[in-house]
Design a protein around this motif. Sequence first.
Motif, short mmCIF file in Angstrom:
data_model
loop_
_atom_site.label_atom_id
_atom_site.label_comp_id
_atom_site.label_asym_id
_atom_site.label_seq_id
_atom_site.Cartn_x
_atom_site.Cartn_y
_atom_site.Cartn_z
N LYS A 88 53.79 79.33 44.84
CA LYS A 88 53.31 80.30 44.36
C LYS A 88 54.03 80.53 42.77
O LYS A 88 52.92 80.97 41.67
CB LYS A 88 53.52 81.49 45.37
N ASN A 89 54.71 80.66 42.55
CA ASN A 89 56.00 80.73 41.14
C ASN A 89 55.32 79.63 40.33
O ASN A 89 54.98 80.13 39.25
CB ASN A 89 57.67 80.52 41.65
N ASP A 92 51.99 79.99 39.11
CA ASP A 92 52.06 81.50 38.18
C ASP A 92 52.68 80.92 36.71
O ASP A 92 52.11 81.68 35.69
CB ASP A 92 53.37 82.75 39.27
N TRP A 93 53.44 80.75 37.01
CA TRP A 93 54.09 79.77 35.81
C TRP A 93 52.72 79.21 34.86
O TRP A 93 52.82 78.97 32.98
CB TRP A 93 55.28 79.00 35.42
N THR A 95 49.81 79.53 35.15
CA THR A 95 48.35 79.96 35.15
C THR A 95 48.57 80.95 33.86
O THR A 95 47.38 81.09 32.61
CB THR A 95 48.10 81.36 35.74
N ARG A 96 49.78 81.25 33.50
CA ARG A 96 50.21 82.12 31.71
C ARG A 96 49.80 80.70 30.63
O ARG A 96 49.59 81.39 29.83
CB ARG A 96 51.57 82.27 31.99
N ARG A 99 44.93 79.31 32.67
CA ARG A 99 44.53 80.01 33.56
C ARG A 99 43.79 79.10 34.74
O ARG A 99 43.91 79.39 36.04
CB ARG A 99 43.60 80.48 33.45
#
Length: 174
Positions: A88-89, A92-93, A95-96, A99
């Motif tokens: 997940k981490n 998340d990185w 997607t920044r 996307r």
Amino acid sequence: MKVVVFGASTSTTSINKTLAIYAANFIENADVQVLDLNDYDVPLFSEDMEREIGQADGAKAFLADIAAADALIVSFAEHNGSYTAAYKNLFDWSTRIEREVFQNKPAVYLATSPGPGGAKSVLAAATGSAPYFGADLKASLSIPSFYENFDLDSGALRSIELAEELQKAVEALK
């Protein structure tokens, strides 16, 4: 066809990585690249950390490896009904930066666990969000009770029915 496969876990003995690699064997003449999430070092995501370092190099490398693929096989490990913290981490990185992390690649999503639930909760979350993150999801499959259904010595599913389901799912990538 270049197929990128990974288990969404950092465990060195990941049953999801084992399942993803096994699944890739159903694609004849595939050039298979197995990713290890441990190779994509990223700090714990926060907007403060993002302002400090910008884009995490591990996330850029992860996105580059996905970009080089023709297709993806991802097997999701489940921790307490959700994604592993490490996956997940990294996600998340990623997607920044982009996307659509999965960059419209055809994908098969899998999940397994030692128990009878087969990591269905995390698989449901992943399949439900797939269109929002650029996965062209072709099929998904949960394998319950991994150690009962998978023979680690032979590296294959014991159940002919499950093996056929998995083969059918993977063939959707062609």
